[in-house]
Design a protein around this motif. Sequence first.
Motif, PDB file in Angstrom:
ATOM      1  N   UNK A 210      -2.743 -14.503   8.109  1.00 20.71           N
ATOM      2  CA  UNK A 210      -2.711 -14.949   6.714  1.00 20.71           C
ATOM      3  C   UNK A 210      -4.016 -14.532   6.036  1.00 20.71           C
ATOM      4  N   UNK A 211      -3.927 -13.639   5.073  1.00 18.99           N
ATOM      5  CA  UNK A 211      -5.112 -13.166   4.345  1.00 18.99           C
ATOM      6  C   UNK A 211      -5.617 -14.254   3.394  1.00 18.99           C
ATOM      7  N   UNK A 212      -6.918 -14.503   3.433  1.00 17.60           N
ATOM      8  CA  UNK A 212      -7.556 -15.466   2.542  1.00 17.60           C
ATOM      9  C   UNK A 212      -8.286 -14.693   1.450  1.00 17.60           C
ATOM     10  N   UNK A 213      -7.787 -14.708   0.212  1.00 20.73           N
ATOM     11  CA  UNK A 213      -8.427 -13.954  -0.871  1.00 20.73           C
ATOM     12  C   UNK A 213      -9.879 -14.356  -1.138  1.00 20.73           C
ATOM     13  N   UNK A 214     -10.267 -15.541  -0.694  1.00 20.95           N
ATOM     14  CA  UNK A 214     -11.637 -16.010  -0.932  1.00 20.95           C
ATOM     15  C   UNK A 214     -12.614 -15.525   0.132  1.00 20.95           C
TER      16      UNK A 214
ATOM     17  N   UNK B  91      -9.693   5.424  -7.542  1.00 18.36           N
ATOM     18  CA  UNK B  91      -9.324   6.747  -7.054  1.00 18.36           C
ATOM     19  C   UNK B  91      -8.921   6.681  -5.580  1.00 18.36           C
ATOM     20  N   UNK B  92      -9.654   5.896  -4.789  1.00 23.41           N
ATOM     21  CA  UNK B  92      -9.325   5.732  -3.370  1.00 23.41           C
ATOM     22  C   UNK B  92      -7.935   5.133  -3.213  1.00 23.41           C
ATOM     23  N   UNK B  93      -7.619   4.116  -4.007  1.00 22.68           N
ATOM     24  CA  UNK B  93      -6.300   3.483  -3.933  1.00 22.68           C
ATOM     25  C   UNK B  93      -5.198   4.454  -4.351  1.00 22.68           C
ATOM     26  N   UNK B  94      -5.417   5.153  -5.439  1.00 24.72           N
ATOM     27  CA  UNK B  94      -4.413   6.089  -5.951  1.00 24.72           C
ATOM     28  C   UNK B  94      -4.178   7.237  -4.967  1.00 24.72           C
ATOM     29  N   UNK B  95      -5.237   7.736  -4.362  1.00 21.21           N
ATOM     30  CA  UNK B  95      -5.123   8.876  -3.454  1.00 21.21           C
ATOM     31  C   UNK B  95      -4.491   8.499  -2.120  1.00 21.21           C
ATOM     32  N   UNK B  96      -4.866   7.336  -1.578  1.00 25.23           N
ATOM     33  CA  UNK B  96      -4.344   6.933  -0.273  1.00 25.23           C
ATOM     34  C   UNK B  96      -2.990   6.238  -0.356  1.00 25.23           C
ATOM     35  N   UNK B  97      -2.699   5.616  -1.504  1.00 25.19           N
ATOM     36  CA  UNK B  97      -1.466   4.850  -1.639  1.00 25.19           C
ATOM     37  C   UNK B  97      -1.596   3.422  -1.142  1.00 25.19           C
ATOM     38  N   UNK B  98      -2.802   3.020  -0.805  1.00 33.24           N
ATOM     39  CA  UNK B  98      -3.062   1.672  -0.303  1.00 33.24           C
ATOM     40  C   UNK B  98      -4.008   0.933  -1.244  1.00 33.24           C
ATOM     41  N   UNK B  99      -4.009  -0.413  -1.159  1.00 34.18           N
ATOM     42  CA  UNK B  99      -4.931  -1.210  -1.959  1.00 34.18           C
ATOM     43  C   UNK B  99      -6.207  -1.473  -1.174  1.00 34.18           C
ATOM     44  N   UNK B 100      -7.303  -1.659  -1.900  1.00 35.84           N
ATOM     45  CA  UNK B 100      -8.592  -1.965  -1.276  1.00 35.84           C
ATOM     46  C   UNK B 100      -8.455  -3.184  -0.365  1.00 35.84           C
ATOM     47  N   UNK B 101      -9.021  -3.092   0.811  1.00 40.17           N
ATOM     48  CA  UNK B 101      -8.880  -4.156   1.791  1.00 40.17           C
ATOM     49  C   UNK B 101      -7.663  -3.948   2.669  1.00 40.17           C
ATOM     50  N   UNK B 102      -6.852  -2.954   2.336  1.00 35.41           N
ATOM     51  CA  UNK B 102      -5.662  -2.644   3.115  1.00 35.41           C
ATOM     52  C   UNK B 102      -5.495  -1.154   3.318  1.00 35.41           C
TER      53      UNK B 102
ATOM     54  N   UNK C  21      -2.164  -1.039   6.712  1.00 28.56           N
ATOM     55  CA  UNK C  21      -1.698  -0.645   5.393  1.00 28.56           C
ATOM     56  C   UNK C  21      -1.546  -1.753   4.381  1.00 28.56           C
ATOM     57  N   UNK C  22      -1.918  -2.963   4.750  1.00 27.27           N
ATOM     58  CA  UNK C  22      -1.961  -4.038   3.767  1.00 27.27           C
ATOM     59  C   UNK C  22      -2.884  -5.133   4.279  1.00 27.27           C
ATOM     60  N   UNK C  23      -3.387  -5.922   3.349  1.00 33.90           N
ATOM     61  CA  UNK C  23      -4.272  -7.024   3.721  1.00 33.90           C
ATOM     62  C   UNK C  23      -3.511  -7.987   4.615  1.00 33.90           C
ATOM     63  N   UNK C  24      -4.137  -8.395   5.713  1.00 34.33           N
ATOM     64  CA  UNK C  24      -3.490  -9.323   6.631  1.00 34.33           C
ATOM     65  C   UNK C  24      -2.654  -8.646   7.701  1.00 34.33           C
ATOM     66  N   UNK C  25      -2.766  -7.338   7.825  1.00 37.65           N
ATOM     67  CA  UNK C  25      -1.990  -6.609   8.828  1.00 37.65           C
ATOM     68  C   UNK C  25      -2.869  -5.534   9.464  1.00 37.65           C
ATOM     69  N   UNK C  26      -3.040  -5.646  10.772  1.00 40.41           N
ATOM     70  CA  UNK C  26      -3.852  -4.687  11.525  1.00 40.41           C
ATOM     71  C   UNK C  26      -2.987  -4.038  12.596  1.00 40.41           C
ATOM     72  N   UNK C  27      -3.372  -2.852  13.000  1.00 40.87           N
ATOM     73  CA  UNK C  27      -2.693  -2.166  14.094  1.00 40.87           C
ATOM     74  C   UNK C  27      -3.737  -1.865  15.166  1.00 40.87           C
ATOM     75  N   UNK C  28      -3.368  -2.105  16.416  1.00 39.17           N
ATOM     76  CA  UNK C  28      -4.253  -1.849  17.553  1.00 39.17           C
ATOM     77  C   UNK C  28      -3.726  -0.636  18.299  1.00 39.17           C
ATOM     78  N   UNK C  29      -4.599   0.339  18.531  1.00 39.79           N
ATOM     79  CA  UNK C  29      -4.217   1.566  19.221  1.00 39.79           C
ATOM     80  C   UNK C  29      -5.433   2.175  19.883  1.00 39.79           C
TER      81      UNK C  29
END
Length: 165
Positions: A31-35, A98-109, A138-146
């Motif tokens: 659960x992502x905490x915006x604060x 620009x980073x968000x637009x280029x990657x397709x992801x939001x900051x923090x994700x 690819x989104x806040x509150x979601x990580x991938x381990x590899x």
Amino acid sequence: MAKKKPQQSGGTPATVALTAAGVTYTVHAYEHDPAHPSYGEEAAEAMGVSPERVFKTLVADVDGVLTVAVVPVAGQLDLKALATAVSGKRASMADPTLAERTTGYVRGGISPLGQRKKLRTVLDASADAYATICVSAGRRGLEVELSPGDLASLTEAVRAPIARA
């Protein structure tokens, strides 16, 4: 580590790319905490993983070319080292919009995987000290381990010491 397949509607471009590549990975949701003051530190705390094993994805501008830097959340990006790693002269953090637009992801994700436009990538050399690392899925509150090797292979990343404590 079991291979996870994204649900039809729940996959992110990062998890879709991992599944398509046949890479073994684990998804960690929390659960992502915006604060919370730090996306990366929040992820490490929520997953109970050492901050040295959780890596943040930063987008920088190196001599006018957007470049992804993947560094531990426990450290900071050394912009000069990043520029050197890609044979550049000067690096600065990219404009967040620009980073968000280029990657397709939001900051923090922003994930180093499955970006809208594939950017050159540098993975901090410290990643090789671990069997697995965690990066944004690819989104806040979601990580991938590899494995760091799989991440480097899929992103065609240069490995270099680009983080500082």
